[in-house]
Motif scaffolding. Structure first.
Motif, PDB file in Angstrom:
ATOM      1  N   ILE A  47       0.841  -1.203   0.000  1.00 36.03           N
ATOM      2  CA  ILE A  47       0.000   0.000   0.000  1.00 36.03           C
ATOM      3  C   ILE A  47       0.875   1.252   0.000  1.00 36.03           C
ATOM      4  O   ILE A  47       0.612   2.195  -0.755  1.00 36.03           O
ATOM      5  CB  ILE A  47      -0.965  -0.008   1.202  1.00 36.03           C
ATOM      6  N   ASP A  48       1.934   1.260   0.797  1.00 39.98           N
ATOM      7  CA  ASP A  48       2.846   2.410   0.828  1.00 39.98           C
ATOM      8  C   ASP A  48       3.486   2.640  -0.534  1.00 39.98           C
ATOM      9  O   ASP A  48       3.608   3.783  -0.991  1.00 39.98           O
ATOM     10  CB  ASP A  48       3.937   2.213   1.879  1.00 39.98           C
ATOM     11  N   THR A  49       3.889   1.561  -1.196  1.00 35.08           N
ATOM     12  CA  THR A  49       4.495   1.660  -2.527  1.00 35.08           C
ATOM     13  C   THR A  49       3.495   2.209  -3.533  1.00 35.08           C
ATOM     14  O   THR A  49       3.827   3.065  -4.361  1.00 35.08           O
ATOM     15  CB  THR A  49       5.023   0.284  -2.981  1.00 35.08           C
ATOM     16  N   TRP A  50       2.243   1.733  -3.462  1.00 32.91           N
ATOM     17  CA  TRP A  50       1.198   2.201  -4.376  1.00 32.91           C
ATOM     18  C   TRP A  50       0.947   3.696  -4.174  1.00 32.91           C
ATOM     19  O   TRP A  50       0.856   4.441  -5.143  1.00 32.91           O
ATOM     20  CB  TRP A  50      -0.085   1.398  -4.161  1.00 32.91           C
ATOM     21  N   ILE A  51       0.856   4.124  -2.914  1.00 26.91           N
ATOM     22  CA  ILE A  51       0.629   5.541  -2.621  1.00 26.91           C
ATOM     23  C   ILE A  51       1.794   6.380  -3.142  1.00 26.91           C
ATOM     24  O   ILE A  51       1.580   7.428  -3.768  1.00 26.91           O
ATOM     25  CB  ILE A  51       0.426   5.759  -1.105  1.00 26.91           C
ATOM     26  N   SER A  52       3.014   5.932  -2.930  1.00 26.54           N
ATOM     27  CA  SER A  52       4.191   6.664  -3.412  1.00 26.54           C
ATOM     28  C   SER A  52       4.202   6.773  -4.927  1.00 26.54           C
ATOM     29  O   SER A  52       4.531   7.832  -5.481  1.00 26.54           O
ATOM     30  CB  SER A  52       5.469   5.986  -2.935  1.00 26.54           C
ATOM     31  N   ALA A  53       3.846   5.697  -5.606  1.00 30.88           N
ATOM     32  CA  ALA A  53       3.810   5.701  -7.071  1.00 30.88           C
ATOM     33  C   ALA A  53       2.746   6.671  -7.583  1.00 30.88           C
ATOM     34  O   ALA A  53       2.971   7.395  -8.557  1.00 30.88           O
ATOM     35  CB  ALA A  53       3.557   4.305  -7.604  1.00 30.88           C
ATOM     36  N   ARG A  54       1.596   6.690  -6.926  1.00 30.70           N
ATOM     37  CA  ARG A  54       0.533   7.613  -7.328  1.00 30.70           C
ATOM     38  C   ARG A  54       0.970   9.063  -7.105  1.00 30.70           C
ATOM     39  O   ARG A  54       0.704   9.930  -7.929  1.00 30.70           O
ATOM     40  CB  ARG A  54      -0.754   7.333  -6.537  1.00 30.70           C
ATOM     41  N   ALA A  55       1.638   9.314  -5.990  1.00 35.27           N
ATOM     42  CA  ALA A  55       2.111  10.668  -5.705  1.00 35.27           C
ATOM     43  C   ALA A  55       3.147  11.096  -6.735  1.00 35.27           C
ATOM     44  O   ALA A  55       3.139  12.241  -7.198  1.00 35.27           O
ATOM     45  CB  ALA A  55       2.692  10.737  -4.297  1.00 35.27           C
ATOM     46  N   ALA A  56       4.058  10.187  -7.118  1.00 34.88           N
ATOM     47  CA  ALA A  56       5.081  10.509  -8.114  1.00 34.88           C
ATOM     48  C   ALA A  56       4.441  10.783  -9.468  1.00 34.88           C
ATOM     49  O   ALA A  56       4.829  11.722 -10.171  1.00 34.88           O
ATOM     50  CB  ALA A  56       6.087   9.373  -8.219  1.00 34.88           C
ATOM     51  N   THR A  57       3.444   9.987  -9.846  1.00 41.66           N
ATOM     52  CA  THR A  57       2.743  10.183 -11.114  1.00 41.66           C
ATOM     53  C   THR A  57       2.027  11.527 -11.118  1.00 41.66           C
ATOM     54  O   THR A  57       2.081  12.267 -12.093  1.00 41.66           O
ATOM     55  CB  THR A  57       1.726   9.047 -11.357  1.00 41.66           C
ATOM     56  N   SER A  58       1.392  11.852 -10.017  1.00 35.86           N
ATOM     57  CA  SER A  58       0.681  13.114  -9.902  1.00 35.86           C
ATOM     58  C   SER A  58       1.649  14.291 -10.006  1.00 35.86           C
ATOM     59  O   SER A  58       1.384  15.281 -10.674  1.00 35.86           O
ATOM     60  CB  SER A  58      -0.056  13.161  -8.567  1.00 35.86           C
ATOM     61  N   LYS A  59       2.803  14.178  -9.350  1.00 35.10           N
ATOM     62  CA  LYS A  59       3.809  15.242  -9.397  1.00 35.10           C
ATOM     63  C   LYS A  59       4.353  15.389 -10.815  1.00 35.10           C
ATOM     64  O   LYS A  59       4.531  16.503 -11.296  1.00 35.10           O
ATOM     65  CB  LYS A  59       4.937  14.941  -8.430  1.00 35.10           C
ATOM     66  N   ASP A  60       4.616  14.272 -11.496  1.00 38.14           N
ATOM     67  CA  ASP A  60       5.123  14.323 -12.856  1.00 38.14           C
ATOM     68  C   ASP A  60       4.133  15.008 -13.785  1.00 38.14           C
ATOM     69  O   ASP A  60       4.513  15.791 -14.657  1.00 38.14           O
ATOM     70  CB  ASP A  60       5.439  12.918 -13.389  1.00 38.14           C
ATOM     71  N   GLN A  61       2.853  14.738 -13.625  1.00 32.31           N
ATOM     72  CA  GLN A  61       1.838  15.348 -14.466  1.00 32.31           C
ATOM     73  C   GLN A  61       1.713  16.847 -14.189  1.00 32.31           C
ATOM     74  O   GLN A  61       1.460  17.630 -15.086  1.00 32.31           O
ATOM     75  CB  GLN A  61       0.487  14.661 -14.270  1.00 32.31           C
ATOM     76  N   ALA A  62       1.924  17.230 -12.946  1.00 29.68           N
ATOM     77  CA  ALA A  62       1.847  18.645 -12.579  1.00 29.68           C
ATOM     78  C   ALA A  62       3.030  19.421 -13.161  1.00 29.68           C
ATOM     79  O   ALA A  62       2.912  20.610 -13.467  1.00 29.68           O
ATOM     80  CB  ALA A  62       1.818  18.804 -11.069  1.00 29.68           C
ATOM     81  N   ASP A  63       4.168  18.755 -13.327  1.00 27.17           N
ATOM     82  CA  ASP A  63       5.360  19.408 -13.862  1.00 27.17           C
ATOM     83  C   ASP A  63       5.282  19.617 -15.365  1.00 27.17           C
ATOM     84  O   ASP A  63       6.011  20.433 -15.914  1.00 27.17           O
ATOM     85  CB  ASP A  63       6.620  18.585 -13.529  1.00 27.17           C
ATOM     86  N   ASP A  64       4.416  18.889 -16.039  1.00 28.05           N
ATOM     87  CA  ASP A  64       4.309  19.001 -17.508  1.00 28.05           C
ATOM     88  C   ASP A  64       3.665  20.281 -17.948  1.00 28.05           C
ATOM     89  O   ASP A  64       3.033  21.024 -17.473  1.00 28.05           O
ATOM     90  CB  ASP A  64       3.507  17.838 -18.087  1.00 28.05           C
TER      91      ASP A  64
END
Length: 64
Positions: A47-64
């Motif tokens: 669950i921690d890994t899934w949350i971290s991956a979602r946060a990283a994906t969200s951050k990457d999309q915000a940077d675009d």
């Protein structure tokens, strides 16, 4: 490593029960583990890994 039951997973992710099960079926959420014939849980590390991956994906999309 802890095993989290559904209420803890729901609280940690902010997702409802039905959304968690839908994501598990689609393969985009960690699978549960059987604890007894009628009880399931999720590994806290998954669950921690899934949350971290979602946060990283969200951050990457915000940077675009």
């Amino acid at each position: 490593m802890r095993i989290l039951r559904l209420p803890e997973v729901s609280q940690a992710t902010g997702l409802s029960r039905s959304t968690i099960y839908r994501l598990v079926r689609s393969g985009t959420f960690p699978h549960s583990v059987a604890l007894t014939a009628r009880t399931i849980g999720w590994y806290s590390t998954d669950i921690d890994t899934w949350i971290s991956a979602r946060a990283a994906t969200s951050k990457d999309q915000a940077d675009d």
